[in-house]
Design an enzyme around this catalytic site. Sequence first.
Site, PDB file in Angstrom:
ATOM      1  N   CYS A  43       0.816  -1.217   0.000  1.00 14.32           N
ATOM      2  CA  CYS A  43       0.000   0.000   0.000  1.00 14.32           C
ATOM      3  C   CYS A  43       0.854   1.273   0.000  1.00 14.32           C
ATOM      4  O   CYS A  43       0.342   2.360  -0.281  1.00 14.32           O
ATOM      5  CB  CYS A  43      -0.944  -0.006   1.187  1.00 14.32           C
TER       6      CYS A  43
ATOM      7  N   HIS B 225      -3.911   6.728   2.228  1.00 12.60           N
ATOM      8  CA  HIS B 225      -4.207   5.391   1.736  1.00 12.60           C
ATOM      9  C   HIS B 225      -5.571   4.987   2.303  1.00 12.60           C
ATOM     10  O   HIS B 225      -5.905   5.324   3.425  1.00 12.60           O
ATOM     11  CB  HIS B 225      -3.125   4.402   2.175  1.00 12.60           C
TER      12      HIS B 225
ATOM     13  N   ASN C 285      -9.987  -0.845  -0.811  1.00 13.36           N
ATOM     14  CA  ASN C 285      -8.532  -0.710  -0.767  1.00 13.36           C
ATOM     15  C   ASN C 285      -7.951  -1.223  -2.086  1.00 13.36           C
ATOM     16  O   ASN C 285      -7.996  -2.422  -2.354  1.00 13.36           O
ATOM     17  CB  ASN C 285      -8.003  -1.520   0.423  1.00 13.36           C
TER      18      ASN C 285
HETATM   19  N1  COA Z   1     -18.629  -9.572   8.273  1.00 12.00           N
HETATM   20  C1  COA Z   1     -19.116  -9.799   9.480  1.00 12.00           C
HETATM   21  N2  COA Z   1     -18.343 -10.111  10.535  1.00 12.00           N
HETATM   22  C2  COA Z   1     -17.022 -10.137  10.338  1.00 12.00           C
HETATM   23  C3  COA Z   1     -16.438  -9.883   9.071  1.00 12.00           C
HETATM   24  C4  COA Z   1     -17.304  -9.606   8.016  1.00 12.00           C
HETATM   25  N3  COA Z   1     -16.872  -9.344   6.780  1.00 12.00           N
HETATM   26  N4  COA Z   1     -15.102  -9.971   9.189  1.00 12.00           N
HETATM   27  C5  COA Z   1     -14.851 -10.264  10.461  1.00 12.00           C
HETATM   28  N5  COA Z   1     -15.997 -10.376  11.166  1.00 12.00           N
HETATM   29  C6  COA Z   1     -16.189 -10.676  12.578  1.00 12.00           C
HETATM   30  C7  COA Z   1     -14.988 -11.345  13.168  1.00 12.00           C
HETATM   31  O1  COA Z   1     -15.033 -12.743  12.925  1.00 12.00           O
HETATM   32  C8  COA Z   1     -15.122 -10.996  14.616  1.00 12.00           C
HETATM   33  O2  COA Z   1     -16.049 -11.872  15.205  1.00 12.00           O
HETATM   34  P1  COA Z   1     -15.756 -12.491  16.658  1.00 12.00           P
HETATM   35  O3  COA Z   1     -15.673 -11.309  17.558  1.00 12.00           O
HETATM   36  O4  COA Z   1     -16.934 -13.371  16.880  1.00 12.00           O
HETATM   37  O5  COA Z   1     -14.455 -13.215  16.511  1.00 12.00           O
HETATM   38  C9  COA Z   1     -15.754  -9.611  14.597  1.00 12.00           C
HETATM   39  O6  COA Z   1     -16.328  -9.462  13.298  1.00 12.00           O
HETATM   40  C10 COA Z   1     -14.783  -8.493  14.836  1.00 12.00           C
HETATM   41  O7  COA Z   1     -13.659  -8.723  14.008  1.00 12.00           O
HETATM   42  P2  COA Z   1     -12.400  -7.817  14.112  1.00 12.00           P
HETATM   43  O8  COA Z   1     -11.295  -8.420  13.322  1.00 12.00           O
HETATM   44  O9  COA Z   1     -12.164  -7.460  15.546  1.00 12.00           O
HETATM   45  O10 COA Z   1     -12.943  -6.516  13.365  1.00 12.00           O
HETATM   46  P3  COA Z   1     -12.236  -5.160  13.278  1.00 12.00           P
HETATM   47  O11 COA Z   1     -13.071  -4.125  13.898  1.00 12.00           O
HETATM   48  O12 COA Z   1     -10.777  -5.232  13.672  1.00 12.00           O
HETATM   49  O13 COA Z   1     -12.252  -4.902  11.702  1.00 12.00           O
HETATM   50  C11 COA Z   1     -10.839  -5.021   9.763  1.00 12.00           C
HETATM   51  C12 COA Z   1     -11.605  -5.805  10.823  1.00 12.00           C
HETATM   52  C13 COA Z   1     -10.098  -5.978   8.851  1.00 12.00           C
HETATM   53  C14 COA Z   1     -11.828  -4.201   8.965  1.00 12.00           C
HETATM   54  C15 COA Z   1      -9.839  -4.089  10.459  1.00 12.00           C
HETATM   55  O14 COA Z   1      -9.127  -4.818  11.402  1.00 12.00           O
HETATM   56  C16 COA Z   1      -8.860  -3.408   9.535  1.00 12.00           C
HETATM   57  O15 COA Z   1      -9.233  -2.529   8.783  1.00 12.00           O
HETATM   58  N6  COA Z   1      -7.571  -3.756   9.646  1.00 12.00           N
HETATM   59  C17 COA Z   1      -6.481  -3.045   8.996  1.00 12.00           C
HETATM   60  C18 COA Z   1      -6.474  -3.105   7.525  1.00 12.00           C
HETATM   61  C19 COA Z   1      -5.278  -2.341   7.051  1.00 12.00           C
HETATM   62  O16 COA Z   1      -5.041  -1.217   7.423  1.00 12.00           O
HETATM   63  N7  COA Z   1      -4.454  -2.922   6.243  1.00 12.00           N
HETATM   64  C20 COA Z   1      -3.222  -2.262   5.893  1.00 12.00           C
HETATM   65  C21 COA Z   1      -3.169  -1.802   4.551  1.00 12.00           C
HETATM   66  S1  COA Z   1      -3.504  -3.044   3.368  1.00 12.00           S
END
Ligand code: COA
Length: 336
Positions: free
Chosen positions: A114, A255, A285
């Site tokens: 990214c 980004h 993204n």
């Molecule tokens: N739909 C519904 N539920 C989902 C899901 C989806 N698409 N994806 C994950 N979940 C669930 C998980 O299984 C978890 O359930 P649990 O609590 O029963 O285990 C719950 O939602 C929370 O998941 P979590 O991973 O804590 O969510 P989050 O708030 O951290 O959001 C991302 C997940 C990926 C959106 C977030 O972590 C993120 O944006 N990460 C960084 C991405 C990034 O910056 N990348 C770098 C550049 S590429």
Amino acid sequence: MNKRRATITAVGHYVPDKVLSNFDLEKMVDTSDEWIRTRTGIVERRILEKGATSDLAVAAFENLRANSGVDPADIEVIIVATVTPDMFFPATGCLVQQRIGAKKAWAFDVSAACSGFLYSIVLGSQFIESGAYRKVLVIGADKMSSIVDYTDRNNCILFGDAGAAVLLEPSEDSEYGLMDHRLYTDGSGGDYLCMLGGGSLNPPTHETVDKKMHYLYQDGKAVFKVAVIGMAEVAAEIMSRNNLRSEDVAWLVPHQANMRIIDATAERMGLDRSKVMINIDKFGNTTAATIPLCLSEWWQCGKLKRGQNIVLASFGAGYTWGAVLMKWSLENPKKP
Ligand code: COA
């Protein structure tokens, strides 16, 4: 003597027509439009059904050419930032060089996920500042759909396909162009966002495919924690190094991985959302394409104006992150 600076003299972008909405994803994995919107800010993303990253890159260049009239025969260097090259080799830059007819140019790829576009414009600007070259084409392009597992709800909601391009040339006025940059790497982040299969560590076998090692892997929660701090810190650092107050910055060009990371960065810089380029809702993204895609969209609709200070900021796999301060020099597009 004034410093010789590089500046962006042309922009262009391409997104495929096919839209993959949150509602489409609801039919593919256990997710909901509401979850995706509130956790990420994404509403839909684009998918390239046929073709490869070089097609996105070439189409972005064609848009840049239409906007600027640049002759490919005059381009001297082509840098393609991507994590989804058409093949391991030859470099996607070589494929682009041939297809656009940039016969004089030498070309290569940059792999910085990214942050690939930021790394690449900083690199390209060095070629210009040194006096070695006068026309450097920098393209960010990724067909993320080629490495996303559409049965993995954690990741398949996040990514989309796009390409975008900028032309770097010496600035006529040394007060305009790329003014400063900070780039960072922390290789200890490698385990949290990677693609394990297909390379020399795990050459492709039936087993690597069965284990889905040819797909992007991300520990979203771990990446989120460092990205939200890293991107905000580096954006604040570039402001303080250049004695900029929030009112001096016209645009943050972040980004677009997660709306909450973008908001945290804007808040740290003291910027209102109205000064932040946001297209995560439409495209998700798009990895290396994201930042130039914003620049091109905002320029084409006349919102990015000559003389504005803009801060580009990114965080991605590696970990790689950074910020670039630029004074925008390109005049608004001519009205048809
Ligand atoms: N739909 C519904 N539920 C989902 C899901 C989806 N698409 N994806 C994950 N979940 C669930 C998980 O299984 C978890 O359930 P649990 O609590 O029963 O285990 C719950 O939602 C929370 O998941 P979590 O991973 O804590 O969510 P989050 O708030 O951290 O959001 C991302 C997940 C990926 C959106 C977030 O972590 C993120 O944006 N990460 C960084 C991405 C990034 O910056 N990348 C770098 C550049 S590429």
